[in-house]
Design an enzyme around this catalytic site. Sequence first.
Site, PDB file in Angstrom:
ATOM      1  N   PHE A 176       0.864  -1.184   0.000  1.00  0.00           N
ATOM      2  CA  PHE A 176       0.000   0.000   0.000  1.00  0.00           C
ATOM      3  C   PHE A 176       0.896   1.227   0.000  1.00  0.00           C
ATOM      4  O   PHE A 176       1.741   1.374   0.876  1.00  0.00           O
ATOM      5  CB  PHE A 176      -0.918   0.020   1.233  1.00  0.00           C
TER       6      PHE A 176
ATOM      7  N   ASP B  73       9.568   2.353   1.085  1.00  0.00           N
ATOM      8  CA  ASP B  73       8.456   3.099   1.668  1.00  0.00           C
ATOM      9  C   ASP B  73       8.486   2.869   3.181  1.00  0.00           C
ATOM     10  O   ASP B  73       8.166   1.774   3.664  1.00  0.00           O
ATOM     11  CB  ASP B  73       7.131   2.601   1.051  1.00  0.00           C
TER      12      ASP B  73
ATOM     13  N   LYS C  33       3.567   9.465   8.392  1.00  0.00           N
ATOM     14  CA  LYS C  33       2.962   9.070   9.677  1.00  0.00           C
ATOM     15  C   LYS C  33       3.693   9.500  10.958  1.00  0.00           C
ATOM     16  O   LYS C  33       3.318  10.473  11.584  1.00  0.00           O
ATOM     17  CB  LYS C  33       2.794   7.560   9.657  1.00  0.00           C
TER      18      LYS C  33
HETATM   19  C1  LIG Z   1       3.288   2.117   3.713  1.00  0.00           C
HETATM   20  C2  LIG Z   1       2.375   3.270   3.435  1.00  0.00           C
HETATM   21  N1  LIG Z   1       2.633   4.067   2.389  1.00  0.00           N
HETATM   22  C3  LIG Z   1       1.850   5.123   2.104  1.00  0.00           C
HETATM   23  C4  LIG Z   1       0.737   5.412   2.863  1.00  0.00           C
HETATM   24  C5  LIG Z   1      -0.121   6.594   2.517  1.00  0.00           C
HETATM   25  O1  LIG Z   1       0.032   7.576   3.467  1.00  0.00           O
HETATM   26  P1  LIG Z   1      -1.048   8.776   3.573  1.00  0.00           P
HETATM   27  O2  LIG Z   1      -2.314   8.170   4.072  1.00  0.00           O
HETATM   28  O3  LIG Z   1      -0.417   9.740   4.529  1.00  0.00           O
HETATM   29  O4  LIG Z   1      -1.187   9.342   2.203  1.00  0.00           O
HETATM   30  C6  LIG Z   1       0.429   4.597   3.956  1.00  0.00           C
HETATM   31  C7  LIG Z   1      -0.774   4.863   4.774  1.00  0.00           C
HETATM   32  O5  LIG Z   1      -1.314   3.999   5.421  1.00  0.00           O
HETATM   33  C8  LIG Z   1       1.271   3.500   4.245  1.00  0.00           C
HETATM   34  O6  LIG Z   1       1.016   2.686   5.286  1.00  0.00           O
END
Ligand SMILES: Cc1ncc(COP(=O)(O)O)c(C=O)c1O
Length: 395
Positions: free
Chosen positions: A138, A221, A250
Amino acid sequence: MANPVDPSQEIFETKHFQTYRRFPLTLASGKGTRVYDVDGKEYLDALAGIAVNNVGHCHPKVVKAIQEQAATLIHVSNLYHNVPQSKLADLLTKVSGFDRVFFCNSGLEANEGAIKIARKVSEQNGKTGPIIYFSGCFHGRSITTITMGKEAFQKGFGPLPEGFQQLPYNDIDVLDQIGSDTRAIIVECIQGEGGVNLANAGFLKKIGEICKEKEIILIVDEIQTGMGRTGKMFAYEHFDLDPDIISLAKGLGSGVPIGAILAKEDIATKIVPGDHGSTFGGNPLACAAAFANLEVILEEELLLNCQKVGTYLKKGLTDLAKNYPFIKEVRGMGLMLGIVFEPECRPIAIRLMERGLLVSCTAMHVIRLVPPLILTQDEADSILAILKEILEEGV
Ligand SMILES: Cc1ncc(COP(=O)(O)O)c(C=O)c1O
């Protein structure tokens, strides 16, 4: 059930886009590992805004930094320098070992930016192949980041951009297919939304080797795993990996929206004025919060606490799980833990909430625990006790 003094739930039903499947709970305040609803009921927060409140809710040092900054300067354009931004850039690059940073406002923005950078730099290096991502990952909810995600999130939102290829997560043999024309690989060391899935060390090692050998840009990521969540500042440090770019969000700002792209010098310097930008990214308020947040992580040695309490909690959960055949597995690292249930787990999350423990249910079957990194061993015991009560009643 609607609360007579709090119209939030009713307003959500009637006035909001129905994008979230919300729990019937309105939170009003928080302190440390605890949050309180509008009736004053206390909850032990093992979700922490989904891995956001790493230093706990309303940490006094973060609150003070926000209050002082709010009274001094909230926003200026990126056409000017600002002191909190430069202080944060300096500390974050020192702590991470990356050379340069770009500030944005969220996780998806950090990944979008990372993809833009990877496309530009790889094109300059003569590469025209795909950007590879993995099943179960994700990376966000923008058009580009859903393209690197599961099909269910893409439905109805096409046409999607070209130039992306999915490979199965943790399938080491399939990595041999990766050609030297590949522009970049993006990977999560632990998939959070995918169900707290850990990458195999061998799988990540091979990705690292292929990237080095074929000069492919490696993006990790770290949006959910970063800022100490797994017991190291970044999850990739547990593995044999040397990413060119990492994306953060986050746990970076203690809840004040901020994201960051960190990159090595040779990548970052290919980006020139006009290539990328953001109105709010790196504004003084968000950066003051993130600077204080990072100082707390370092000063309070939260990585050590995360390792210690995370190991304790994982062992407790693993021992507990042995008594219940409907639990298939306990997995994770540091304070990013998943309990995999045979049945769907949303009803379990609701029952835990009713007993005063906040968790989320991810990938339908996985109760995810991502509490603040300040969690104590006693609080880990409370989590285990509440969970045991629910499990004893059956699922
Ligand atoms: C691994 C990862 N990447 C990207 C995101 C996207 O982040 P945002 O919700 O701040 O756009 C998340 C959100 O849960 C995530 O867990």
